[in-house]
Scaffold this motif. Structure first.
Motif, short mmCIF file in Angstrom:
data_model
loop_
_atom_site.label_atom_id
_atom_site.label_comp_id
_atom_site.label_asym_id
_atom_site.label_seq_id
_atom_site.Cartn_x
_atom_site.Cartn_y
_atom_site.Cartn_z
N UNK A 226 45.86 -42.96 43.71
CA UNK A 226 47.13 -43.66 43.49
C UNK A 226 48.33 -42.71 43.48
N UNK A 227 48.13 -41.41 43.54
CA UNK A 227 49.21 -40.44 43.52
C UNK A 227 48.83 -39.18 42.79
N UNK A 228 49.82 -38.44 42.28
CA UNK A 228 49.55 -37.17 41.62
C UNK A 228 49.59 -37.23 40.10
N UNK A 229 50.00 -38.34 39.55
CA UNK A 229 50.07 -38.48 38.10
C UNK A 229 48.88 -39.28 37.61
N UNK A 230 48.18 -38.74 36.64
CA UNK A 230 46.96 -39.39 36.17
C UNK A 230 47.22 -40.79 35.62
N UNK A 236 46.39 -46.50 32.54
CA UNK A 236 45.19 -46.01 33.25
C UNK A 236 45.07 -46.70 34.60
N UNK A 237 44.59 -45.99 35.59
CA UNK A 237 44.48 -46.51 36.95
C UNK A 237 43.04 -46.60 37.44
N UNK A 238 42.09 -46.22 36.58
CA UNK A 238 40.68 -46.27 36.96
C UNK A 238 39.84 -46.27 35.70
N UNK A 239 38.60 -46.63 35.83
CA UNK A 239 37.66 -46.65 34.72
C UNK A 239 36.92 -45.32 34.67
N UNK A 266 39.59 -54.51 38.59
CA UNK A 266 40.29 -54.45 37.31
C UNK A 266 41.62 -53.72 37.44
N UNK A 267 41.67 -52.67 38.24
CA UNK A 267 42.87 -51.85 38.39
C UNK A 267 43.54 -52.11 39.74
N UNK A 268 44.82 -51.74 39.88
CA UNK A 268 45.53 -51.99 41.14
C UNK A 268 44.85 -51.31 42.33
N UNK A 269 44.94 -51.92 43.52
CA UNK A 269 44.35 -51.33 44.72
C UNK A 269 45.18 -50.19 45.27
N UNK A 270 44.57 -49.41 46.17
CA UNK A 270 45.30 -48.32 46.81
C UNK A 270 46.07 -48.84 48.01
N UNK A 271 46.62 -47.94 48.83
CA UNK A 271 47.48 -48.31 49.95
C UNK A 271 46.82 -49.17 51.01
N UNK A 272 45.49 -49.13 51.09
CA UNK A 272 44.79 -49.98 52.04
C UNK A 272 44.26 -51.27 51.40
N UNK A 339 37.82 -35.33 31.75
CA UNK A 339 38.53 -34.06 31.91
C UNK A 339 37.70 -32.85 31.50
N UNK A 340 36.86 -33.01 30.52
CA UNK A 340 36.14 -31.87 29.98
C UNK A 340 34.86 -31.54 30.73
N UNK A 341 34.41 -32.43 31.61
CA UNK A 341 33.11 -32.18 32.24
C UNK A 341 33.13 -32.21 33.77
N UNK A 342 33.30 -33.36 34.39
CA UNK A 342 33.18 -33.37 35.85
C UNK A 342 34.47 -33.67 36.61
N UNK A 343 35.42 -34.40 36.03
CA UNK A 343 36.72 -34.65 36.65
C UNK A 343 36.57 -35.16 38.10
N UNK A 344 35.65 -36.07 38.31
CA UNK A 344 35.34 -36.51 39.67
C UNK A 344 35.99 -37.82 40.09
N UNK A 345 36.95 -38.32 39.29
CA UNK A 345 37.68 -39.51 39.70
C UNK A 345 38.87 -39.08 40.58
N UNK A 346 38.58 -38.27 41.57
CA UNK A 346 39.53 -37.76 42.56
C UNK A 346 38.92 -38.01 43.94
#
Length: 385
Positions: A226-230, A236-239, A266-272, A339-346
């Motif tokens: 969704x961008x560069x801001x968490x 929140x933008x993801x679970x 549950x959360x807003x969709x991305x650009x597609x 944030x402390x372990x895998x940070x894989x919601x990227x």
């Protein structure tokens, strides 16, 4: 130096296939930048008449795959140019209701509902490991059980268990249920299960490149889908696991922690127009996992056209597992990422997982090879908030 090595190990082991743990559990019960920028995304959702129902059109283009961000792990580096044809992709995860329909119409039995095959387990273990007694090879799957307090994050066996009776209908084990969760992503499905469902629907799993291109939604090299801001505007933008609510992997009532999947969309969709491309549940993709694959791809001087992944798996980073053990790529992270372990919601985060090991935080979505839409925009008002 020790702390740096420890951190490196944590980053690489987070969320990877837990095949060795599966076997142990059974035994105990005995590229360069492109000058061509992506086009502004146009929202096109299929109507089920002239275009695939509930699927989004992702146009052909060139994008930067992977990441050189300070958050990127070694297997995401370097960013490199990839060129793709257009394709249709499911707007959301395959849900429990959709998978139920598949099973009811076909009688399909998932991997977790079958007796484990020792030969598919053995290849994930060091040579010479003896087969466990036949009576402990019982149907089941890997379940996140959490801990009651802080633990050494080097040992993921403290928060994962092989649970007999766990499967897509009972994601946390026999006492759990998907009742009332028909709109949640189906989990506890193996790569093989996802392939079977795809064949039934006349679709296929996305390649790793297709998945990341779609996930980015037209945002070139953004940190998140969704961008560069968490949390834009504090929302929140993801679970994913909110570390402010509890320390991973603690799930005691006082500490809070993961509550599991949430309904798709549950959360807003991305650009597609795609929901939950990160967070909620990891997603199987078609490629074999190669820890060094992006480095090899980046050696090309021109954008790589429709990459299909390496010829075989390669992962030297998981202790106790052969480097060439079969692993398929999973993408997107899950409700357990933090944030402390895998940070894989990227969108660039990637892991490899045993194709025969279903888990309580892994699902999938599909793509379809169909003609490009004849009109500029086709949407269903109910799909987009």
């Amino acid at each position: 130096m020790a702390s740096i090595k420890r951190r490196r190990q944590l980053l690489w082991t987070a969320g990877v296939a837990l095949c060795a743990l599966l076997a142990a559990g059974l035994a105990l019960t005995w590229y360069s930048p492109s000058s061509e920028a992506p086009a502004e995304p146009v929202l096109i959702i299929g109507d089920g008449v002239s275009t695939p129902d509930d699927m989004a059109w992702v146009p052909p283009g060139i994008f930067q795959m992977g990441s050189d961000s300070k958050l990127a792990q070694a297997n995401e580096r370097p960013a490199h140019a990839v060129k793709l044809n257009g394709f249709w992709i499911d707007v959301a995860h395959v849900t429990n209701d959709e998978f139920t329909q598949f099973v009811e119409q076909t009688g399909y039995v998932t991997t977790a509902e079958k007796k484990p095959d020792w030969e598919t387990i053995r290849v994930q273990l060091p040579p010479g490991i003896p087969a466990p007694p036949d009576d402990v090879l019982v149907p089941g799957a890997m379940v996140f059980v959490g801990t009651n307090g802080p633990v050494d994050l080097n040992d993921y066996s403290q928060w994962w268990r092989y649970v007999p009776g766990a499967n897509w209908r009972h994601p946390q084990g026999p006492g759990s249920s998907i009742e009332g969760k028909g709109d949640h992503p189906v989990v506890q499905v193996s790569y093989e299960d996802a392939m079977a469902y795809a064949a039934w629907r006349g679709k296929r799993l996305p390649t790793e490149a297709e998945w990341e291109y779609a996930a980015r939604g037209g945002l070139e090299q953004a940190t998140y889908v969704w961008g560069d801001e968490l949390m834009p505007d504090g929302k929140p933008m993801a679970n994913y696991w909110d570390s402010k609510q509890g320390t991973f992997p603690v799930v005691s009532p006082k500490a809070g922690g993961a509550e599991g999947t949430l309904p798709a969309r549950t959360f807003p969709p991305n650009g597609y127009g795609l929901y939950d491309m990160t967070g909620n549940a990891w997603q199987w993709v078609a490629d074999w996992y190669g820890a060094d694959y992006f480095g090899k791809q980046a050696a090309a001087k021109t954008p790589i056209a429709d990459p299909q992944g390496p010829a075989q798996a390669y992962d030297p980073w998981e202790p106790g597992v052969p480097v060439d053990a079969p692993k398929r790529v999973i993408r997107g992270g899950s409700f357990l990422c933090n944030e402390s372990y895998c940070l894989s919601y990227r969108p660039s985060a990637r892991r490899g997982s045993d194709p025969y090991s279903p888990m309580s935080h892994v699902g999938f979505r599909l793509v379809k090879d169909a003609p490009a839409p004849a009109v500029k925009v086709v949407t269903r008002a109910t799909d987009i908030p």
